[in-house]
Design an enzyme around this catalytic site. Structure first.
Site: not given
Length: 701
Positions: A514-515, A521, A566, A587, A653
């Site tokens: 994931r980023h 977040n 991101r 995402e 994502h």
């Protein structure tokens, strides 16, 4: 000042409307591909002044709706009021059903038609074509990593988290023995129910033409729009290319007298980092299973054919995993597993001699038992059975075809390999992994026994020349090969062919992560396109250091991200590798819930909250996506990952990585929304001849 109107159609934001192309003096056109089960598309036509910045003029009347390729409501003119002037345009839609195999073939067509795309202003993929030689990587020098220190155990629920013989994951035999291994009696379910093919099934002929004849500019291919390259504006100091996914469908033409096609796969070593070919496909899965109507009701048996150690079981396991991930009920029936259960695993090479009548009878018996089990499973609702055995002579194959009459359609899948180096490697792996030699302590004794067994098969081997078949010739080397297709028809068989064309056994790692943590977040909000938090920035530096160490000798590796900032920011410090942006890696689209947190959804949209909680796999956000939608758009990514012969780092994502991981780990669809993919952790998938293995590295808490 006079203005000339240009029709547009697109989103509610007029600045993002899709421009229509002038087809004639009085006609504009927009072409696009949608699956027939798409949600209703609401839209209006706009008029945009050509020579001024005046606002667009929106068409009068209610929204237009497109459902299942058909405009809903009464047909009406598009009416515009521009001051005192009233303009009227006739609007109509032409919907063609296009086979997924034709769509899949379009990625080859685009290479012969490199011209600026006029269909879509927003690309699906962009490529940073110039690696950042010597780019700064922040303070990575102070972030020295001991890779072993960061390894964490893979989840125990992963089917492929440890090395496993592929045949062990095949379907378990239904019969049971009662008198012990020396004197066994068997019972199994009678599968006499007929499953004749419905007369209403629409078929398409699947061919793999000779590209020198099809794509030579001879007029045999018709395609209004194909995947194209177009220049990319400088972005963040990097040069690159935008790639628009092809939306056209070449029409494949064959000679009336021809029934067999072959396609030679030649790898161009100079284009390793060019546009992902599957991105130009819209791939076979950019359309839903209903492309040619409802799912095919008839059952399909893929019957493997080939000498031992030619990759049959590996191919069977890989194809099973792919079809399951797409939602097709698929099972792998390995005849060797049946043989070992009934006759034991310690059979010598003499058991496999063609002039050993007892051995021949025993092997044909277990093949019939496995076939009966597969047919019985199909009668209970199974869709695709993968029948894994040598099936090396016409007599055996005729027996199977007779058993399948009226119950399922058989396609033979023959694997041929002429590379002695690969055969020798596979023989040694067989001795090390196969249950047939698990109790043989002397490797050399086992090796000689298996080579004797192989020689017995080679003496009587008869290549497939009957029925419907696919031949994979020298595909295991990773250096090209050939696929031959004969008498193949139907939507799903075409999809299978496309997958097999793009698969190989070259070992390489795929890194999923994931980023870095984003500001959304931190706030607990879904969707959005915010930058990284402070912790996310630190992860980007640690990831850079990790990738440099892990892939320091992999010059052909590449970095794949979504188009959201991101992921792009997380990848930006990594030097030396081309970076590819995939819209398909974005995402999951949260629709009207984008930017909300789950407490806000629960409070303001309680029905949606409960619907999602009840079935996360199928739940679709209002004007957004479901996990099943994500899987559908990810198929071109999966195909391209299968094609790659160099390592790939995928920075994406949570929902997307859950779906990708489920493919490699062979996890059931229902589990996908619940798979753990934590932040700041790398999942390394090792792909190769031994199957799929996994390691995890947690770089930050």
């Amino acid at each position: 000042m006079s203005t000339v109107p240009c029709p547009l159609v697109g989103s509610w934001d007029s600045s993002k409307a899709l421009s229509m192309e002038r087809e004639s003096a009085s006609m504009w056109e927009l072409s696009f591909v949608v699956p027939p089960n798409h949600e209703t598309l609401d839209f209006k036509f706009l008029l945009k002044p050509k020579y001024s910045n005046a606002p667009c003029v929106v068409e009068e009347g209610p929204n237009r709706q497109l459902t299942g390729g058909t405009l809903q409501g009464e047909s009406r003119l598009a009416v515009f009021k521009n001051g005192d002037e009233i303009l009227e345009y006739r609007a109509f839609i032409k919907a063609d059903r296009v086979s997924p195999f034709d769509l899949a073939a379009s990625w080859r067509a685009y290479q012969e038609n490199l011209q600026p795309s006029t269909v879509r202003g927003i690309p699906d993929v962009s490529i940073n074509s110039t690696p950042m030689a010597g780019a700064e990587s922040g303070s990575s020098v102070s972030l020295e990593l001991d890779l072993e220190h960061y390894v964490v155990p893979a989840p125990s629920t992963s089917a492929n988290s440890a090395l496993a013989y592929a045949a062990n994951n095949a379907e378990n035999p239904r019969f049971s023995y009662v008198d012990g291994p020396g004197n066994a009696s068997f019972s199994y379910k009678d599968s006499g129910v007929s499953a004749d093919r419905p007369a209403t099934i629409k078929e398409m002929e699947v061919v793999i033409p000779d590209p020198s004849k099809i794509y030579s500019g001879s007029g045999m291919v018709e395609s209004k729009s194909v995947g194209t390259f177009s220049p990319l504006q400088k972005q963040d100091g990097h040069r690159g290319l935008f790639v628009d996914r092809g939306v056209g469908s070449p029409r494949l033409v064959k000679s009336p007298s021809s029934s067999t096609f072959s396609f030679d796969l030649k790898l161009d070593t100079h284009t390793k980092n060019s546009m992902p070919a599957a991105a130009g496909a819209v791939a076979a899965a950019a359309v839903a299973d209903q492309m040619l109507g409802p799912k095919e009701d008839r059952h399909l048996a893929i019957v493997l054919v080939g000498l031992p150690v030619r990759g049959k079981t590996f191919t069977a396991a890989k194809l099973t995993r792919y079809l399951r991930w797409l939602g097709h009920d698929t099972k792998h029936f390995n005849v060797g597993k049946y043989r070992r259960l009934k006759h034991g695993a310690n059979q010598s090479a003499d058991f496999f001699r063609a002039d050993n009548p007892e051995g021949m009878e025993a092997r044909n018996e277990v093949a019939a038992l496995a076939m009966d089990d597969m047919i019985a499973w199909m009668q209970e609702g199974g869709q695709v059975g993968i029948f894994d055995a040598t099936n090396s002579n016409r007599k055996r194959r005729n027996m199977l075809m007779k058993m399948a009459e009226g119950k399922c359609k058989i396609i033979f899948l023959e694997t041929l390999c002429n590379d002695e180096r690969i055969i020798e490697r596979n023989i040694r792996l067989k001795i090390q992994q196969s249950p047939d030699y698990a109790e043989q302590p002397d490797f050399e004794v086992g090796l000689q026994d298996f080579k004797s067994r192989l020689a017995y098969y080679e003496k009587v081997y008869e290549p497939v020349e009957e029925g419907s078949y696919i031949k994979m010739i020298d595909m295991a080397s990773g250096h090209g090969g050939q696929i031959q297709v004969n008498n193949i028809s139907g939507y799903l068989p075409g999809r299978i062919v496309f997958f097999l064309v793009n698969t190989h056994l070259t070992p390489r790692p795929i890194l999923l992560t994931r980023h870095g943590e984003s500001r959304d977040n931190v706030r607990g909000r879904i969707g959005g396109d915010t930058v990284l938090s402070d912790a996310g920035e630190i992860y980007a530096k640690k990831l850079t250091n990790f990738v440099e160490k892990r892939l320091k000798s992999e010059k052909a590796a590449s970095i794949w991200t979504s188009t959201l900032q991101r992921t792009i920011i997380t990848a930006s410090p990594i030097p030396g590798f081309p970076k590819i942006q995939w819209r398909a890696l974005d995402e999951i689209n949260a629709g009207v819930c984008d930017g909300m947190n789950y407490e806000e959804i629960k409070k303001n949209m309680p029905e949606e909250y409960e619907a999602r909680k009840k079935d996360k796999l199928r739940y679709r956000y209002p004007r957004g996506e479901s996990y099943l939608d994500v899987i559908q758009r990810l198929e071109p990514v999966i195909i391209e990952l299968e094609r790659q012969r160099a390592p790939v780092v995928v920075i994406s994502h949570q929902a997307v990585l859950r779906a990708l991981y489920a493919y490699f780990a062979d996890r059931p669809l229902q589990e996908i929304p619940h798979i753990e993919v934590p932040l700041h952790t790398i999942i390394e998938i090792q792909m190769g001849v031994t199957g799929v293995q996994e390691k995890r590295y947690k770089l930050m808490d």
